[in-house]
Design an enzyme around this catalytic site. Structure first.
Site, PDB file in Angstrom:
ATOM      1  CG  HIS A 138       2.355   0.925  -2.122  1.00 13.09           C
ATOM      2  ND1 HIS A 138       1.168   0.995  -1.436  1.00 13.09           N
ATOM      3  CD2 HIS A 138       2.244  -0.162  -2.923  1.00 13.09           C
ATOM      4  CE1 HIS A 138       0.381   0.004  -1.798  1.00 13.09           C
ATOM      5  NE2 HIS A 138       1.019  -0.727  -2.709  1.00 13.09           N
ATOM      6  CG  ASP A 168       0.274   3.757   0.400  1.00  9.31           C
ATOM      7  OD1 ASP A 168       0.961   4.246  -0.522  1.00  9.31           O
ATOM      8  OD2 ASP A 168       0.034   2.539   0.489  1.00  9.31           O
ATOM      9  CB  SER A 242      -1.684  -1.590  -4.443  1.00  5.53           C
ATOM     10  OG  SER A 242      -1.276  -2.578  -3.542  1.00  5.53           O
TER      11      SER A 242
END
Length: 493
Positions: A138, A168, A242
């Site tokens: 992402h 992911d 992230s």
């Protein structure tokens, strides 16, 4: 005054010093307490009074601390900051920001053209000296450009080598890089709840930031994807973290920080590093991940279902439906089987089945242990290629409710209103007054009771009549296009 201390006071002071020395022990192997020697015991005078009572204490635990600063310095060069560029194309209509603040140099509702490029921030870590970097998918999703900055401030343009949206994960390669420091990959399987972990990332674009916490839990399912299996940690994770690494105290990556819980403090989630190791070769060689498919629908085993199936515990995955001609059907797996083991790995929770099957490549053979009629059987399935996700029968949408058939009857033991269903079976039309039926829904079609086929209302009543009062009936029902099982208690008379 000081010289007048008695022998008894001097002995007490020595005892206090010994306790203080134990409490100040360092970390690691040196932190283990050493029992006093016999020579030390002889220091006490012969006329000392015996203790009132003797208390045996467990060995002093090793303090759960380590040199965080040294670990931070060591892993810092392995972590990178990622900047992605996204082209934001405008469209006709009203921008909600324009509504409140007004457009730049224009009026509300004016057609808008392409907007300037926007940037997003993330984190990654180096896994190969030639410049391969792992991050979240992402972070780089739909990016028109990716740039990576190292800890020494060098910047590289990066190309996306592979993506796995289901986990992911993404693999990047830094153009022209070589001789880079590599983050060693540890084992998330061996990671224990309570261990200290270090999260390194780029929160809010502030650059390399280190936070310390512990592993709060493992195997968390948070609804992020079909293979949820997150490590929960209280190490502070914020937007920009992230894709960053979660290190154990040895400096090994045990997770990839990927999600935070909105509105909650001290709750972050990381992808287990073992999940990355499963797919990394495919990401590097093919750029995508192929997964094996068993070809069935399953549902969790509740306590009522476990009782109806006469299982020892509510564990495993209950097979609700089998794809005709699929890998499960060819292996001999049938609806009503409970899958309890795949390749020697126990299936405690139903969602583990999906993950354990998917880590095997198409065409590979897996050993599946099922419980059928209270007996364990081991079957071998050759997996197909996964195209569409294998479904969870319990998650299928409810059917739309049409007009009820004119002729309705009741099934008192089940507490439901029923009628014959078109094509066979018995349709649930409603619930009896005061009924507390939670397993069935209006529109369900009952197909079997304890393995006995049900063709119509008379057949359902006959089958229910054979079920002992106070027990649990196992019903096979069709809900929309999916088939699943329901455990319905039969009240005692």
């Amino acid at each position: 005054m000081i010289q007048a201390v008695s022998h008894r006071s001097r002995a007490s002071a020595l005892a206090l010093l010994s306790l203080a020395a134990l409490s100040l022990g360092g970390c690691g192997q040196q932190a283990h307490a050493t029992p006093p020697s016999t020579q030390a015991a002889a220091v006490a005078p012969a006329d000392a009074e015996p203790p009132v009572s003797t208390v045996t204490l467990p060995p002093a635990p090793v303090p759960a601390t380590f040199d965080v600063a040294a670990l931070s310095d060591r892993v810092r060069p392995m972590v990178v900051n990622i900047t992605t560029i996204h082209e934001s194309v405008g469209r006709e209509g009203l921008d909600p920001f324009d509504f409140f603040f007004g457009p730049q140099g224009g009026g509300r509702g004016v057609p808008r053209g392409p907007r300037p490029t926007q940037t997003a921030l993330g984190t990654g870590f180096i896994i190969d000296p030639s410049g391969y970097v792992v991050t979240n998918e992402h972070v780089i999703h739909d990016a028109s450009g990716v740039r990576v900055r190292l800890a020494d401030e060098r910047e590289f343009e990066a190309e996306v080598v592979g993506r796995d949206p289901k986990l992911d994960l993404a693999l990047l390669h830094l153009k022209g890089a070589n001789g880079l420091p590599v983050a060693p990959l540890g084992s998330s399987e061996q990671l224990r709840v309570g261990e200290h972990v270090l999260a390194v990332g780029n929160p809010f674009g502030l650059g390399h930031t280190v936070t310390l916490g512990i592993v709060s839990a493992k195997a968390r399912a948070i609804g992020a994807g079909p293979y949820d299996d997150f490590i929960q940690t209280d190490a502070s994770i914020n937007p920009g973290n992230s894709g960053g690494p979660l290190f154990n105290w040895r400096g090994e990556v045990v997770g990839i920080n990927t999600a935070i819980r909105a509105g909650a403090n001290g709750i972050g989630f990381a992808i287990p590093i073992d999940a990355l190791k499963d797919v990394l070769p495919q990401l590097r060689e093919k750029g995508f991940v192929e997964r094996g498919k068993l070809g069935l629908l399953f549902q969790p085993v509740t306590r009522d279902l476990a009782a109806a199936l006469k299982l020892d515990a509510p564990k495993g995955a209950l097979v609700a439906e089998v794809e005709p001609g699929g890998a499960a059907a060819r292996a001999g797996i049938k609806p009503g089987d409970v899958i309890v083991d795949v390749n020697g790995v126990p299936i405690h929770h139903a969602e583990e089945l999906r993950r354990n099957v998917a880590r095997n490549a198409p065409g590979s053979e897996i050993k599946v242990t099922v419980v059928r009629a209270e007996k364990r059987q081991e079957l071998v399935a050759k997996l197909d290629a996964l195209q569409d996700e294998e479904g969870d029968a319990a998650s299928r949408p409810r059917p739309t409710q049409g007009a009820r058939p004119e002729r309705q009857q009741s099934a008192e033991k089940l507490g439901i209103q029923i009628s014959d269903a078109a094509g066979g079976g018995v349709r649930v039309d409603g619930f009896a007054s005061g009924g507390d039926q939670q397993e069935l829904q209006v529109g369900d079609v009952i197909l079997e009771v304890n393995g006995a086929p049900v063709k119509d209302v008379a057949g359902l009543r006959a089958a229910i009549g054979k079920v002992k009062d106070g027990s649990i009936a196992l019903l096979k029902v069709r809900r929309g296009k999916a088939v699943q099982f329901a455990a319905v208690p039969i009240p005692a008379r």
